[in-house]
Structure formats: C-alpha cells, structure tokens
Design an enzyme around this catalytic site. Structure first.
Site, mmCIF file in Angstrom:
data_model
loop_
_atom_site.group_PDB
_atom_site.id
_atom_site.type_symbol
_atom_site.label_atom_id
_atom_site.label_comp_id
_atom_site.label_asym_id
_atom_site.label_seq_id
_atom_site.Cartn_x
_atom_site.Cartn_y
_atom_site.Cartn_z
ATOM 1 N N CYS A 63 40.154 50.992 47.791
ATOM 2 C CA CYS A 63 40.345 49.543 47.651
ATOM 3 C C CYS A 63 41.071 49.220 46.349
ATOM 4 O O CYS A 63 41.910 48.326 46.314
ATOM 5 C CB CYS A 63 39.004 48.813 47.648
ATOM 6 S SG CYS A 63 37.772 49.511 48.748
ATOM 7 N N ASP A 64 40.738 49.905 45.251
ATOM 8 C CA ASP A 64 41.186 49.461 43.926
ATOM 9 C C ASP A 64 42.200 50.373 43.246
ATOM 10 O O ASP A 64 42.839 49.962 42.273
ATOM 11 C CB ASP A 64 39.971 49.348 42.975
ATOM 12 C CG ASP A 64 38.929 48.388 43.508
ATOM 13 O OD1 ASP A 64 39.306 47.484 44.269
ATOM 14 O OD2 ASP A 64 37.737 48.553 43.164
ATOM 15 N N CYS B 107 35.251 51.974 44.763
ATOM 16 C CA CYS B 107 36.103 52.323 45.904
ATOM 17 C C CYS B 107 37.543 52.567 45.465
ATOM 18 O O CYS B 107 38.290 51.625 45.190
ATOM 19 C CB CYS B 107 36.027 51.178 46.919
ATOM 20 S SG CYS B 107 37.112 51.402 48.328
#
Ligand code: NDP
Length: 320
Positions: free
Chosen positions: A149-150, A146
């Site tokens: 997200c990261d 992701c």
C-alpha cells in the site's frame, strides 16, 4: 442516531461472515447449490481488509492456474465476481456479534440484524503491531503496516528502509521495496529466518537487501516522522539504524474476537475446527486464516471454504 433495524424478516440459509479466498470459495459452492448465500465482507472499520489480506499482495505466484502470476487484488476481485455471478449477495458490513437462539443464529452488524440457519466464519487475521513507545504516534509517519500500500509513496523513494520480521511476508515486502528504495534492511530476532527457502534465497542474493539477524527493535526515534531505530542483540550490543521507513511484517492475529464467547478458540484465538471445518457449535463452520495457524495460503483457505460449503449443504438437507 440511526436505529438498528431487522432488514431481513426471513431466515437465511447461510451467512458467510468475512471474505477472502476462503469466504468467496464457500460462497461460490453455496450459490451454485442454490442456497442464496449472503456474504458480509466487512467494512474495513476495524483495520481488517474487505476481500481479505490477499488484496494487499501484489504478486501471487503460487495460486494454481496463473502460470505468469496474478495480482492479489485482481484475483480477489475475480473470486467476488464469480460468487456474485452465481447469486451470492455481498454486503460491506461488519459482524459485531453472533448469538445462538433456539435453532437459528442472530448476527448483529452496525445497522442491521440478520437471522440464519447456518454460518461460515471467514474473517481472516490482522497484521500484528509492535508494542514499543512511539509506534502508534509514528504509524503512517514513516511506519507502515503494508509495503504494497505505502512502499511507492514519495517519502520512501530512494531512501533507506527496514522491514521487521523473519517470515515470507518480510521477504516479500523487502523484495518489493528494494525496487524503489536505496537500501532495505530485514531485521529478525532469530539466527535464521523462518521464511521459505525460495524467499530466503531471493533476499540473500539481492544486493539492495541486508539481513540483520538476532536483533530486535529497542526504540523508535523521531518527532513528527520516523528518523531512526535502535536495535539490540541478545548480548545487549546496540546499533542505531537511520531509516526513513519501517515496515512491519511480524505475523497476524486471527479475527475471532466477535465470536470467541460462542465458538471454541485456542490460546492464540484461532477457531478450533475438525477436518470438516466444523466448530464446536452445530451449524457454524470456520475457514481460512481465522482457523489456520499453520498453512495460511490462499489455496488452502480456498480449499477449506470448499469443504465447509459441501458439509453445510449436507447439514441443511438433513435438518430440513
Ligand atoms: P510468520 O508468522 O510466518 O512470521 C512472522 C515473523 O515475525 C517471524 O519471523 C517472527 O519471529 C516475527 N515476529 C513475531 N513477533 C515479533 C516481534 N514482536 N518482534 C519481532 N519479530 C517478531 O508470518 P508471515 O506473515 O510472514 O507469514 C504468514 C504465512 O503466510 C506463512 O505461512 C507464509 O508462508 C505465508 N506467506 C506466503 C507468501 C508467499 O508464499 N509469497 C507471502 C507472505 C506470506 P520468530 O521467527 O522469531 O518467531
């Protein structure tokens, strides 16, 4: 050990299993029809996303009503608030299995058992992984499922990164990463990406993005963290790419396993529905990405949730 308990001795009108645009839309319609839906939005324990995959998208530009785009998480939070405002009860629970009794259904979650006259399945799909040695070991150590997200983590800032996949997700992730990475490679196995033209145009003109067509990943290298990947093309030419991050965007698997021995699914696990979103079992509908292998858009998912809710309302008024 906590014993399983029957928390509702009553029989619900409808339980929606799963969330996201499809599940929340169904809940809005059913709550407005005074059917007091219960929505089990999942607990994230199986790698799925409560609120749906849309929660991991930062810019949604194609959901009508938001001329300047909207953040996916914010849009999902609004869906949830809207269905709760009309009386939907939402619970962070994950359905483990569903059994058909005489004319009702039993839903088992980790700690509870529920009974309901009807069900809408809106469990969506989960991003696919690569089955290559070292993948699991280096997942979250340079490999990410992701970018949203990261992508902003320190370890990826100003570093060369790669995205694997040729669809819209791969383009979207590469565009996002290109804002903070030193360079982004998109690796895809065909000659042409399958993404939409607008997304291909955007990645093609982006000077920080390089497209690598006709290649697959052969090996993933690194001891404690990802160090490089080896790519090969179909003539077996190989190249080594030194990158600090590998982001996976190679499609999804429908989350239908918990119910696939009850409702009919296709060869890929997508629940088979008719035009009214009805499954082969009377009283069970399926909506959104768990039944849609083709369109997979927030707006089509929401539309399918609406259709199922209207059909379900009619069904309940007939059997009561
Ligand atoms: P897609 O199914 O569209 O694309 C998956 C990609 O991964 C394909 O290029 C496929 O290759 C590749 N792939 C699959 N398995 C492997 C493998 N083992 N190794 C290497 N490559 C592999 O998935 P997406 O998640 O990109 O998109 C799903 C849907 O969501 C689409 O309808 C898309 O339009 C939509 N979407 C829309 C967005 C937007 O409009 N902003 C953003 C994100 C998604 P191949 O082509 O060779 O089969």
């Amino acid at each position: 050990m906590k014993m399983s308990t029957i928390v509702h001795d009553k029989i619900h009108n409808v339980i929606i299993i799963g969330s996201g645009p499809a599940g929340y839309t169904a809940a809005i319609y059913l709550a407005r029809a005074n059917l007091r839906p219960l929505l089990l939005e999942g607990d994230g324990s199986d790698g799925t996303y409560p609120g749906g995959l849309l929660t991991t998208t930062n810019i949604v530009e194609n959901f009508p009503g938001f001329p300047n785009s909207i953040d996916g998480f914010k849009l999902t939070t609004n869906f949830k608030k809207q269905c709760e405002n009309f009386g939907t009860i939402t619970k962070s629970e994950h359905a483990l299995n569903v059994t058909k009794l005489d004319n009702i259904f039993k839903i088992q979650t980790k700690n509870n058992t529920y009974f309901t006259k009807t069900i809408i399945i809106a469990t969506g799909s989960t991003p696919n992984k690569l089955y290559i040695e070292n993948f699991d070991r280096l997942l979250n150590h340079g490999i990410s499922m992701c970018a949203i997200c990261d992508g902003g983590l320190d370890c990826f800032l100003d570093k060369p990164l790669a995205v694997i996949g040729g669809g819209d997700s791969a383009c979207e992730e590469a565009l996002l990463l290109s804002r903070t990475a030193s360079h982004v490679y998109i690796i895809f196995r065909k000659n042409k990406m399958r993404a939409s033209k607008i997304m291909i145009d955007r990645v093609t003109i982006n000077e920080k993005i390089t497209l690598i067509p006709n290649h697959e990943i052969e090996t993933i290298n690194g001891l404690d963290v990802l160090e490089s990947i080896d790519l090969k093309d179909y003539t077996n030419n190989k190249m080594n790419l030194k990158i600090k991050g590998l982001f996976i965007a190679i499609g999804h698997t429908p989350n239908s396993q918990f119910i696939s021995d009850l409702v009919e699914v296709d060869d890929y696990g997508y629940i088979i529905t008719d035009k009214s979103m009805s499954t082969n079992i009377n009283g069970i509908w399926a909506v959104g990405d768990v039944q849609d292998s083709k369109y997979k858009q927030a707006i089509t998912a929401a539309g399918s949730g609406c259709i199922a809710a209207l059909e379900l309302e009619r069904y309940l008024s007939k059997i009561e």
